[in-house]
Design an enzyme around this catalytic site. Structure first.
Site, PDB file in Angstrom:
ATOM      1  N   LYS A 106      -3.086 -13.269  15.761  1.00  0.00           N
ATOM      2  CA  LYS A 106      -2.230 -12.140  16.318  1.00  0.00           C
ATOM      3  C   LYS A 106      -2.085 -12.418  18.126  1.00  0.00           C
ATOM      4  CE  LYS A 106      -0.888  -8.106  15.079  1.00  0.00           C
ATOM      5  NZ  LYS A 106      -0.627  -7.940  13.595  1.00  0.00           N
TER       6      LYS A 106
HETATM    7  N1  GLU Z   1       2.900  -8.373  11.906  1.00  0.00           N
HETATM    8  C1  GLU Z   1       2.796  -8.013  10.241  1.00  0.00           C
HETATM    9  C2  GLU Z   1       1.287  -7.639  10.215  1.00  0.00           C
HETATM   10  O1  GLU Z   1       0.396  -7.095  10.882  1.00  0.00           O
HETATM   11  C3  GLU Z   1       3.229  -9.435   9.827  1.00  0.00           C
HETATM   12  C4  GLU Z   1       2.640 -10.661  10.148  1.00  0.00           C
HETATM   13  C5  GLU Z   1       3.090 -11.946   9.578  1.00  0.00           C
HETATM   14  O2  GLU Z   1       4.028 -11.990   8.800  1.00  0.00           O
HETATM   15  O3  GLU Z   1       2.447 -13.098  10.085  1.00  0.00           O
HETATM   16  O4  GLU Z   1       0.856  -7.821   8.964  1.00  0.00           O
END
Ligand code: GLU
Length: 417
Positions: A106
Site C-alpha cells: 500500500k
Molecule cells: N485499493 C483497493 C483495496 O484496498 C484495491 C487494491 C488493488 O486493486 O490492488 O483493496
C-alpha cells in the site's frame, strides 16, 4: 475519553486473535504482522505559481510469499507511516482470502488533493512514480487506486514508468482507464463484491436481502456502487452519508440519482426531500444492513454499543476498531470483514493484470462472472473455517484461511523447517 486507535496496532491485534487458532510458529506469526520494507520519501514538486512544495509519501511492501506486492495508493491528509503499514497488511490477507496470487502492499501521499490543481497533481504523481520506479514492476509490486485516486493517477504512473523503462508494461499498475489497458468492470468491482458479500451473508443467515433496509456510510467509489448494486438485488437503501453529513428517507433512496447529485454538488446532502442526519446517526440507525464505506476507525467501542444494525459488511478498510469488534460480537451483530467483502477491487485488478500480460481483453460479463465465482468460493471457505473451528467471528475465520495460505507458501519455499 474517546478511544485513540492506531490502525497498525488494530491490524496486529486482528492477526494475533486469529493466530491463536492456527498451527504456526511464533516467529512466523511475527513475520506476518510486520511489513518486509517501507519506503518513506519526500516529494518536491512545482506549484502553479512557480514555488516548490515538499510532501511526505510512503510505500509499504508487506509480504511477497504468494506473489508480487499489490495494493493501492491513497491521497489523504490522514496518511501516516503506520496507516500505510496497516493497509498493506490488510492487502496481504485480502489477496490470500480470495486466493489471488499476490502479496500485500500500500502507498500514500499525505495531502488533501482538493488543495491542488490537476497539473499540480500530475507533477506530484509523476514525482512519486519516479521514486517508486526501482521498487515496482509487473512482477515486483503493482499499485492501484485507493482513496482519492483513480484512473487518471494510474495512467500517469503507467506512463512515467514506461517512459523511464523505455518499454510498454501496462501490468505495472491496475485501475487504469480502458484505453490505457484497464479492465472492464474494475471501477465497479469493489462495490460489486460488497453487494455479493451482502447477498451471500443474507442467504447464509436465511434472511432476505430483498426488502432489507440498508445504510451506507461513505459515498465514494466503493459506497456508491455498493448502494446501487444492493438496490438492484432488492435491498432498500434508506440512508447514505459522506464527509459532509448524511441523508435519510425511510421509503428508500435512488442510489444512482444520489450519486449524480453528489457529482454535481460535491455532497450527498441536499438531495431531494431526504432528511439530514449526522454520520453518527447513520451508523447507529436501526437497519438490517450497515455498510461502512469511508475510512478506518469509523466505529469505535463506544459507538459500537449503539449500533442497531443486524449485519455489517465492511466496504472500507479497517472501519471497526478491535474494541468495536468485541462489542459487536457480544451483541450478536454479524460483521463481514473488509479483507473479504471489499476484495472485488483487487480481484478485478488481478484480472486486469492477467489481461495486460496476455494482451487479450475480456468482456465485462466475463469479468463479472469470474469475480462472482471467486467471491462466492471465498465466502464458502470463510464459513467452513467459522463453523469448523472454534473462532468467534467471520473476521477471525477469514484471517485463519488467509494465514494458512501465506504460511503454506512460506513453508513450501523452504524458508523454515
Ligand atoms: N485499493 C483497493 C483495496 O484496498 C484495491 C487494491 C488493488 O486493486 O490492488 O483493496
Amino acid at each position: 475519553m474517546t478511544e485513540q486507535t492506531n490502525p497498525f496496532e488494530s491490524f496486529q491485534e486482528q492477526v494475533d486473535d486469529a493466530a491463536a487458532s492456527v498451527d504456526a510458529k511464533d516467529g512466523v506469526i511475527t513475520r506476518l504482522k510486520n511489513p518486509e520494507r517501507v519506503l518513506e520519501t519526500n516529494l518536491t514538486f512545482e506549484r502553479d505559481d512557480g514555488s516548490l512544495e515538499t510532501v511526505r509519501a510512503y510505500r509499504s511492501q508487506f509480504n511477497g510469499d504468494r506473489g508480487p506486492y499489490k495494493g493501492g495508493i491513497r491521497y489523504h491528509p490522514g496518511v501516516t507511516r503506520d496507516e500505510v503499514k496497516a493497509l498493506s497488511g490488510w492487502m496481504a490477507y485480502k489477496c490470500a482470502v480470495v486466493d489471488v496470487p499476490y502479496g500485500g502492499g500500500k502507498g500514500g501521499i499525505a495531502i488533501d488533493p482538493s488543495d491542488y490543481s490537476e497539473s499540480e497533481l500530475e507533477r506530484l504523481t509523476r514525482s512519486f512514480a519516479k521514486e517508486l520506479r526501482p521498487i515496482i514492476g509487473e512482477d515486483r509490486d503493482i499499485p492501484a487506486p485507493d482513496v482519492n485516486t483513480g484512473q487518471r493517477e494510474m495512467n500517469w504512473i503507467k506512463d512515467t514508468y514506461e517512459t523511464l523503462e523505455n518499454t510498454t508494461a501496462p501490468g505495472v499498475i491496475t485501475g487504469k482507464a480502458i484505453d490505457s489497458g484497464g479492465s472492464e468492470g474494475r471501477v465497479e468491482a469493489t462495490g460489486r463484491s460488497v453487494a455479493l458479500a451482502a447477498r451471500e451473508t443474507f442467504d447464509w443467515l436465511d434472511r432476505d436481502l430483498a426488502g432489507a433496509s440498508v445504510a451506507v456510510q461513505g459515498y465514494g467509489n466503493a459506497g456508491s456502487v455498493a448502494a446501487a448494486l444492493i438496490d438492484e438485488l432488492g435491498g432498500n437503501v434508506v440512508a447514505v452519508s459522506d464527509s459532509s453529513g448524511g441523508i435519510h428517507a425511510p421509503e428508500g433512496l435512488d442510489p444512482r440519482a444520489v450519486k449524480e447529485h453528489k457529482t454535481e454538488t460535491g455532497a450527498v446532502s441536499g438531495y431531494g426531500d431526504a432528511a439530514s442526519i449526522t454520520n453518527e446517526e447513520l451508523l447507529t440507525m436501526d437497519v438490517d444492513l450497515l455498510v461502512p464505506a469511508a475510512l478506518e476507525n469509523a466505529i469505535n467501542g463506544d459507538l459500537a454499543a449503539d449500533v442497531a444494525a443486524d449485519v455489517i459488511v465492511e466496504a472500507a478498510n479497517g472501519p471497526l476498531t478491535p474494541r468495536a469488534d468485541d462489542v459487536l460480537v457480544e451483541n450478536g451483530v454479524h460483521v463481514v470483514p473488509d479483507i473479504f467483502a471489499n476484495a472485488g477491487g483487487v480481484t478485478v485488478s488481478y484480472f486486469e493484470w492477467v489481461q495486460n500480460r496476455q494482451r487479450f481483453y475480456w468482456t465485462e460479463s466475463r469479468v463479472n462472472e469470474e469475480l462472482e465465482r471467486i467471491i462466492t468460493e471465498a465466502f464458502d471457505g470463510i464459513i467452513d473455517a467459522y463453523e469448523g473451528r472454534d473462532v468467534r467471528d467471520l473476521r477471525t475465520a477469514a484471517y485463519v484461511v488467509a494465514i494458512g495460505r501465506i504460511v503454506d507458501a512460506y513453508g513450501q519455499a523452504g524458508s523454515w523447517p
